[in-house]
Write a protein that holds these residues in place. Sequence first.
Motif, PDB file in Angstrom:
ATOM      1  N   THR A  13       0.816  -1.222   0.000  1.00 35.78           N
ATOM      2  CA  THR A  13       0.000   0.000   0.000  1.00 35.78           C
ATOM      3  C   THR A  13       0.848   1.269   0.000  1.00 35.78           C
ATOM      4  N   GLY A  14       2.154   1.130  -0.020  1.00 34.69           N
ATOM      5  CA  GLY A  14       3.021   2.308  -0.012  1.00 34.69           C
ATOM      6  C   GLY A  14       3.284   2.813  -1.426  1.00 34.69           C
ATOM      7  N   SER A  15       4.089   3.845  -1.482  1.00 43.05           N
ATOM      8  CA  SER A  15       4.392   4.484  -2.763  1.00 43.05           C
ATOM      9  C   SER A  15       5.031   3.492  -3.753  1.00 43.05           C
ATOM     10  N   ILE A  16       6.045   2.751  -3.297  1.00 39.31           N
ATOM     11  CA  ILE A  16       6.697   1.770  -4.184  1.00 39.31           C
ATOM     12  C   ILE A  16       5.761   0.600  -4.473  1.00 39.31           C
ATOM     13  N   GLY A  57       1.166  -2.449   6.178  1.00 37.82           N
ATOM     14  CA  GLY A  57       1.141  -2.051   7.589  1.00 37.82           C
ATOM     15  C   GLY A  57      -0.165  -1.359   7.920  1.00 37.82           C
ATOM     16  N   GLU A  67      16.853   0.583   4.252  1.00 34.18           N
ATOM     17  CA  GLU A  67      17.217   0.496   5.671  1.00 34.18           C
ATOM     18  C   GLU A  67      17.734  -0.901   6.024  1.00 34.18           C
ATOM     19  N   ASP A  73      16.011   1.274  -5.731  1.00 31.82           N
ATOM     20  CA  ASP A  73      16.360   2.677  -5.481  1.00 31.82           C
ATOM     21  C   ASP A  73      16.947   3.235  -6.781  1.00 31.82           C
ATOM     22  N   GLY A 103       6.831   8.136  -0.042  1.00 29.34           N
ATOM     23  CA  GLY A 103       6.262   8.025   1.303  1.00 29.34           C
ATOM     24  C   GLY A 103       6.833   9.111   2.215  1.00 29.34           C
TER      25      GLY A 103
END
Length: 392
Positions: free
Chosen positions: A15-18, A41, A129, A153, A208
């Motif tokens: 559900t995130g940008s990526i 999440g 990370e 990335d 994000g």
Amino acid sequence: MPCNKQKSIAILGSTGSIGVSTLEIVAAFPERYRVVSLSAGGNIKLLKEQIARFKPEVVAVADAAAAQRLREEMVNGGPSILSGPEGLTQCATHVDAEMVVSAIVGAAGLVPTMAAVRAGKDIALANKEILVAAGELFMDEVERQNVRLIPVDSEHSAIFQSLAGQRGQDVRRLILTASGGPFRNTTFADLQQVKPVDALAHPNWEMGQKITIDSATMMNKGLEVIEARWLFNLPAEQIAVHIHPQSIVHSLVEYCDGAMIAQLGVPDMKTPIAYALSWPERLPLEQNPLDLCRCGDLSFSTPDLERFPCLGLAYQALEVGGTCPAVMNAANEIAVAAFLQERISFLQIPAVIAQVMENHKAVSVTEITQVLAADSWGRQRAEHIITQGVVR
Ligand code: NAD
Ligand code: MG
């Protein structure tokens, strides 16, 4: 049954940008990709739409109560709905998944992505990370399992592409480009006043919240230097950062004969995501191509470490090594969250991280449990400094 050319993928952080951009690519190439598992999440509303559209077999959400609600809503079958860290790991190790798109934000992605590697899955890595916290352990496992690790990335994808067909020993330097973020031209005095809303207004990229703040402090570039150190197995002295406000040249490799090879394009994460999914092929994306005759001048300069100390902190963490980068990363995650809640100022983000790093006695790392312990120590220490109001 999927056709032979169809690749089965698991997405951590759908559900995130990526995650959303990855699913746009899947939707555009249904004959090439099939989604077997998704995890999120939060944003259950979007997750439900993704389930209806992509029909995964397994779904994981962070919260057990949200998982139960979702199960109750899934009439007529639907996917298995799991929760918590165990759910994430199940999602990452789904028996049919050939590739896992690791796009959770923060060190929370480490355990499930490591599990995916151990299960022999290829990895499309957005979650930088992981390499910051546990670069050496993670790369050792990638090698041991002989899986493919392809960077998502944009800078690392550019370097990956610029290294193709070259000999590793001929590389002199990697040059990561950085837009400089929204405060590239902001004076030190004015940086004291900036608010989350200012920091969230990135000039070139839509991302994000956490990475957008990291871009504003330039910690994002610091994390990327560490990411590059492990992905490409080069020491920090051979990794440089140039400010390039146009975000057209996504990064470069300088060779021993002075030649430089770069990858250019419009700033859109769909290009590096698609490349990670399809490597070594390229997908015909429907996108306005870069028009070099209209994109204006391309400029480059050296970063200002006085206004953006986070970049220097990352080089320092790399030099100390061991648990230090994991602690730096953890402190950054807490400091960014506190800034977004307006509990600390923008310039207190590097101050908190520096203080936590000063308090830490780094030890060398041989087990993932040491990384998790360092991560947890860094979070607690940063939280303590913030809640006690003792940020210097
Ligand atoms: P985001 O905040 O938009 O999305 C994060 C995803 O992870 C969401 O699906 C969220 O629900 C999930 N998530 C967050 N915390 C979780 C937890 N504790 N457990 C389980 N799931 C959790 O983030 P993003 O911008 O898509 O970035 C994801 C990663 O990719 C980051 O590491 C970021 O640095 C990296 N990255 C992002 C971009 C970009 O353009 N957005 C570019 C390069 C690299
Ligand atoms: Mg990047």
